[in-house]
Design a protein around this motif. Structure first.
Motif, mmCIF file in Angstrom:
data_model
loop_
_atom_site.group_PDB
_atom_site.id
_atom_site.type_symbol
_atom_site.label_atom_id
_atom_site.label_comp_id
_atom_site.label_asym_id
_atom_site.label_seq_id
_atom_site.Cartn_x
_atom_site.Cartn_y
_atom_site.Cartn_z
ATOM 1 N N ALA A 133 1.631 12.069 -9.826
ATOM 2 C CA ALA A 133 1.117 13.432 -9.691
ATOM 3 C C ALA A 133 2.208 14.454 -10.010
ATOM 4 O O ALA A 133 1.948 15.461 -10.687
ATOM 5 N N CYS A 134 3.417 14.196 -9.553
ATOM 6 C CA CYS A 134 4.532 15.102 -9.861
ATOM 7 C C CYS A 134 4.810 15.110 -11.363
ATOM 8 O O CYS A 134 5.059 16.169 -11.954
ATOM 9 N N THR A 135 4.743 13.949 -11.989
ATOM 10 C CA THR A 135 4.971 13.864 -13.428
ATOM 11 C C THR A 135 3.886 14.626 -14.188
ATOM 12 O O THR A 135 4.170 15.392 -15.101
ATOM 13 N N THR A 174 0.835 -1.202 0.000
ATOM 14 C CA THR A 174 0.000 0.000 0.000
ATOM 15 C C THR A 174 0.868 1.250 0.000
ATOM 16 O O THR A 174 0.581 2.217 -0.709
ATOM 17 N N VAL A 175 1.943 1.238 0.777
ATOM 18 C CA VAL A 175 2.857 2.385 0.802
ATOM 19 C C VAL A 175 3.479 2.592 -0.581
ATOM 20 O O VAL A 175 3.579 3.727 -1.069
ATOM 21 N N LEU A 176 3.853 1.510 -1.244
ATOM 22 C CA LEU A 176 4.409 1.629 -2.597
ATOM 23 C C LEU A 176 3.377 2.202 -3.563
ATOM 24 O O LEU A 176 3.717 2.992 -4.449
ATOM 25 N N ASP A 177 2.105 1.829 -3.418
ATOM 26 C CA ASP A 177 1.044 2.400 -4.252
ATOM 27 C C ASP A 177 0.920 3.904 -4.018
ATOM 28 O O ASP A 177 0.745 4.677 -4.967
ATOM 29 N N ILE A 178 0.983 4.323 -2.762
ATOM 30 C CA ILE A 178 0.885 5.749 -2.437
ATOM 31 C C ILE A 178 2.057 6.510 -3.054
ATOM 32 O O ILE A 178 1.877 7.566 -3.682
ATOM 33 N N LEU A 179 3.263 5.973 -2.887
ATOM 34 C CA LEU A 179 4.442 6.634 -3.453
ATOM 35 C C LEU A 179 4.353 6.703 -4.974
ATOM 36 O O LEU A 179 4.725 7.713 -5.582
ATOM 37 N N GLY A 180 3.836 5.651 -5.592
ATOM 38 C CA GLY A 180 3.653 5.660 -7.041
ATOM 39 C C GLY A 180 2.671 6.735 -7.471
ATOM 40 O O GLY A 180 2.879 7.422 -8.481
ATOM 41 N N GLY A 181 1.596 6.911 -6.683
ATOM 42 C CA GLY A 181 0.629 7.965 -6.985
ATOM 43 C C GLY A 181 1.231 9.351 -6.857
ATOM 44 O O GLY A 181 0.951 10.241 -7.671
ATOM 45 N N ILE A 182 2.061 9.539 -5.851
ATOM 46 C CA ILE A 182 2.724 10.840 -5.667
ATOM 47 C C ILE A 182 3.678 11.108 -6.828
ATOM 48 O O ILE A 182 3.714 12.211 -7.381
#
Length: 140
Positions: free
Chosen positions: A76-78, A65-73
């Motif tokens: 979003a930056c991209t 789940t943490v990896l999913d959150i980091l991927g979403g962030i």
């Protein structure tokens, strides 16, 4: 406000329960009647409970789940062209969201069907016998 996102993982509190043929964890919001009863001795006369008490699917370790959150962030930056989180506020515009449905308690894709490790299941059965009617209180 992210409690529902982290509920159901090994690292979260709550009881591990075998219910309706699947492993679940009990989860309650801190404004629920359950939380007020457990931590404040009950709901005061001048208050009302606002939170929920639900059984969420067991999700295994929180790392995915943490990896999913980091991927979403990162995405979003991209999308916004921000090379740092600090730049996000300068490159975005606030939008009011009016969606009332909270999909956090829905079944996330690829998750929610996890089972506890075999040794946890064995200890559960040894301690309680019939896994359909027993509960295991998390002790750590």
């Amino acid at each position: 406000m992210a409690g529902g996102m982290f509920a159901g993982h090994d690292e979260s509190g709550g009881e591990l329960i075998f219910h309706d043929g699947a492993w679940k964890k009990a989860f309650y919001g801190m404004s629920s009647a359950t939380a007020m009863q457990k931590h404040a001795g009950g709901v005061a006369n001048y208050r009302s409970s606002e939170g929920k008490s639900v059984k969420v699917p067991y999700r295994g370790p929180v790392s995915a789940t943490v990896l999913d959150i980091l991927g979403g962030i990162r995405s979003a930056c991209t999308y916004t062209g921000a090379s740092k989180l600090k730049e996000m506020s300068k490159r975005t515009t606030f939008l009011r969201v009016t969606q009332q449905l909270n999909p956090v308690f829905g079944k996330p894709p690829g998750r929610g069907n996890a089972e506890p490790p075999a040794e946890v299941q064995a200890a559960y059965r040894e301690a309680y016998g019939n896994e359909n009617s027993a509960k295991r209180q998390r002790t750590d």
